[in-house]
Motif scaffolding. Structure first.
Motif, PDB file in Angstrom:
ATOM      1  N   TYR A 143      -2.977 -26.938  -6.115  1.00 50.72           N
ATOM      2  CA  TYR A 143      -2.320 -25.649  -6.382  1.00 50.72           C
ATOM      3  C   TYR A 143      -3.131 -24.884  -7.431  1.00 50.72           C
ATOM      4  CZ  TYR A 143       1.663 -27.859  -4.057  1.00 50.72           C
ATOM      5  OH  TYR A 143       2.483 -28.485  -3.153  1.00 50.72           O
ATOM      6  N   PRO A 144      -4.253 -24.321  -7.008  1.00 47.69           N
ATOM      7  CA  PRO A 144      -5.096 -23.610  -7.987  1.00 47.69           C
ATOM      8  C   PRO A 144      -4.424 -22.345  -8.499  1.00 47.69           C
ATOM      9  CG  PRO A 144      -5.916 -23.285  -5.756  1.00 47.69           C
ATOM     10  CD  PRO A 144      -4.830 -24.319  -5.663  1.00 47.69           C
ATOM     11  N   ARG A 145      -4.675 -22.050  -9.729  1.00 44.05           N
ATOM     12  CA  ARG A 145      -4.120 -20.847 -10.335  1.00 44.05           C
ATOM     13  C   ARG A 145      -4.867 -19.626  -9.813  1.00 44.05           C
ATOM     14  NH1 ARG A 145      -3.950 -20.685 -16.755  1.00 44.05           N
ATOM     15  NH2 ARG A 145      -2.966 -22.685 -16.261  1.00 44.05           N
ATOM     16  N   ALA A 163       0.934 -23.081 -18.022  1.00 46.44           N
ATOM     17  CA  ALA A 163       0.014 -24.194 -17.792  1.00 46.44           C
ATOM     18  C   ALA A 163       0.683 -25.248 -16.926  1.00 46.44           C
ATOM     19  CB  ALA A 163      -0.411 -24.796 -19.128  1.00 46.44           C
ATOM     20  N   ASP A 164      -0.002 -25.673 -15.886  1.00 48.02           N
ATOM     21  CA  ASP A 164       0.495 -26.723 -14.979  1.00 48.02           C
ATOM     22  C   ASP A 164       1.932 -26.472 -14.539  1.00 48.02           C
ATOM     23  OD1 ASP A 164      -1.899 -28.448 -15.090  1.00 48.02           O
ATOM     24  OD2 ASP A 164      -1.339 -28.674 -17.195  1.00 48.02           O
ATOM     25  N   ARG A 197      -3.542 -29.787  -9.940  1.00 52.54           N
ATOM     26  CA  ARG A 197      -4.364 -28.614 -10.253  1.00 52.54           C
ATOM     27  C   ARG A 197      -5.295 -28.282  -9.099  1.00 52.54           C
ATOM     28  NH1 ARG A 197      -6.168 -29.642 -16.601  1.00 52.54           N
ATOM     29  NH2 ARG A 197      -4.247 -28.835 -17.549  1.00 52.54           N
ATOM     30  N   ARG A 257      -1.324 -34.705 -12.791  1.00 50.18           N
ATOM     31  CA  ARG A 257      -1.684 -33.339 -13.210  1.00 50.18           C
ATOM     32  C   ARG A 257      -3.023 -32.928 -12.601  1.00 50.18           C
ATOM     33  NH1 ARG A 257      -0.158 -31.115 -18.081  1.00 50.18           N
ATOM     34  NH2 ARG A 257       0.163 -33.218 -18.940  1.00 50.18           N
ATOM     35  N   THR A 258      -3.979 -33.836 -12.613  1.00 56.21           N
ATOM     36  CA  THR A 258      -5.327 -33.524 -12.120  1.00 56.21           C
ATOM     37  C   THR A 258      -5.306 -33.183 -10.631  1.00 56.21           C
ATOM     38  OG1 THR A 258      -6.366 -34.945 -13.790  1.00 56.21           O
ATOM     39  CG2 THR A 258      -7.651 -34.449 -11.809  1.00 56.21           C
ATOM     40  N   THR A 268       0.359 -19.107 -10.229  1.00 55.65           N
ATOM     41  CA  THR A 268       0.116 -20.209  -9.307  1.00 55.65           C
ATOM     42  C   THR A 268       1.093 -20.123  -8.136  1.00 55.65           C
ATOM     43  OG1 THR A 268      -0.618 -21.640 -11.127  1.00 55.65           O
ATOM     44  CG2 THR A 268       0.029 -22.717  -9.061  1.00 55.65           C
TER      45      THR A 268
END
Length: 273
Positions: free
Chosen positions: A249-251, A208-209, A246, A242-243, A256
Motif C-alpha cells: 500500500y504505497p503512499r 505514517a503507516d 508499505r 509494517r515493511t 494512502t
C-alpha cells in the motif's frame, strides 16, 4: 463479538471512525420501514456504540439495545446511552452473538462488521429471523477483504518459519465470510425477501503507516494478544508486517489508498406490506 476474542481497544478502533461508520450508514439506508410502533431494535456487536446511536436517529421512538461481549467496548458505548428526545431509549448490554436469545419479537436485528468473528454465523440466521416480528428485518454487513494484501500478508507472515510455532491457528482465513450469492440463498431459503450486494470502498488514509494503524484496531488484534507476553517478539512481528504493508500500500501524493470490500445483506421477513 465472541467472548473468547482478544480484548478490544475502543480508542484504537475509533481512530478511523468515519471510514468505519460509512458502511453502516449505507446498510441502514437500505433497511425498509419497521412494523412496530415503537420499534424494537437489536444491534449485535455494537462496539463503542457510535453507530448504534444512528439507529435512534432513523427511528426516534425505538427501543434500541446494543449488545457486545467486550467490556471495554460496552463501557465506551455507555456514553451514548439514555432516553431520546422523541421518547425512545438507547441502552447496552453484554451478550455473546453466538448465544444471544431475544426476549421479545424484534422489528430489526442488525449487525455491523461483527459476524466475520463468528464461525458458522449463517447457522444463526434461522434463530434470528424467527425472532423477527412479521415484516421485520435482519440486516448485516461484513468485511469481504480476507484475500486483500492487508490480511493475506498477515497470514503469510504468521505462517512463516519464524512465527508459525507461536501463531499457528491464530488468524481467521478467507472462509470467515461467505459469498454474496451464498448469503442470498441462505436468507431466501428462510422465506425472507433478501437484498444482498457488495461494495469496494477506497479509503484515503493519512499519517505514517495508516493501514497498519487500521488493522491494529481489528484484524491484527489476535496476533498482538498471542505475543503480548513477549513484547520483543510482538514488536518484531509488527516491524516485519509494517515493511510488507508499505510495499503493498504505497503512499500517494494525497495519502494512502486502502481498498476495502464489504458484503451487505438486508432480509425482510414476510409480513404486512
Amino acid at each position: 463479538m465472541p467472548a473468547t476474542a482478544p480484548a478490544w481497544d475502543p480508542a484504537q478502533y475509533l481512530r478511523h471512525a468515519g471510514h468505519r461508520a460509512r458502511p453502516f450508514a449505507d446498510l441502514l439506508a437500505r433497511v425498509p420501514g419497521l412494523p412496530g410502533d415503537p420499534p424494537r431494535v437489536a444491534d449485535l456487536g455494537c462496539g463503542p456504540g457510535n453507530v448504534t446511536a444512528l439507529l435512534t436517529a432513523r427511528w426516534p421512538t425505538a427501543h434500541v439495545t446494543g449488545y457486545d461481549s467486550s467490556p471495554e467496548m460496552l463501557q465506551r458505548a455507555l456514553d451514548h446511552a439514555g432516553p431520546t428526545p422523541a421518547g425512545g431509549r438507547l441502552d447496552f448490554a453484554p451478550a455473546d452473538v453466538r448465544t444471544w436469545e431475544p426476549d421479545a419479537p424484534h422489528d430489526l436485528i442488525i449487525s455491523n462488521a461483527t459476524l466475520q468473528w463468528v464461525p458458522g454465523h449463517t447457522g444463526l440466521f434461522a434463530r434470528w429471523t424467527d425472532a423477527l416480528a412479521p415484516g421485520g428485518t435482519l440486516a448485516f454487513q461484513v468485511p469481504g477483504n480476507f484475500d486483500a494484501p492487508s490480511h493475506r500478508l498477515m497470514r503469510e507472515l504468521a505462517a512463516s518459519p519464524r512465527w508459525r510455532g507461536r501463531l499457528a491457528g491464530t488468524l481467521r482465513h478467507a472462509e470467515a465470510v461467505h459469498t454474496p450469492g451464498d448469503y442470498l440463498a441462505r436468507l431466501a431459503g428462510l422465506g425472507c425477501a433478501a437484498d444482498v450486494w457488495e461494495t469496494t470502498y477506497v479509503h484515503l488514509l493519512t499519517g505514517a503507516d495508516p493501514v497498519l494503524d487500521w488493522v491494529r484496531g481489528t484484524g491484527l488484534r489476535p496476533v498482538l494478544a498471542a505475543l503480548d507476553d513477549d513484547p520483543e517478539a510482538r514488536d518484531a512481528f509488527v516491524e516485519e508486517y509494517r515493511t510488507v504493508l508499505r510495499a503493498a500500500y504505497p503512499r500517494g501524493p494525497h495519502g494512502t489508498p486502502f481498498p476495502f470490500r464489504r458484503v451487505f445483506a438486508v432480509a425482510r421477513k414476510d409480513g404486512p406490506a
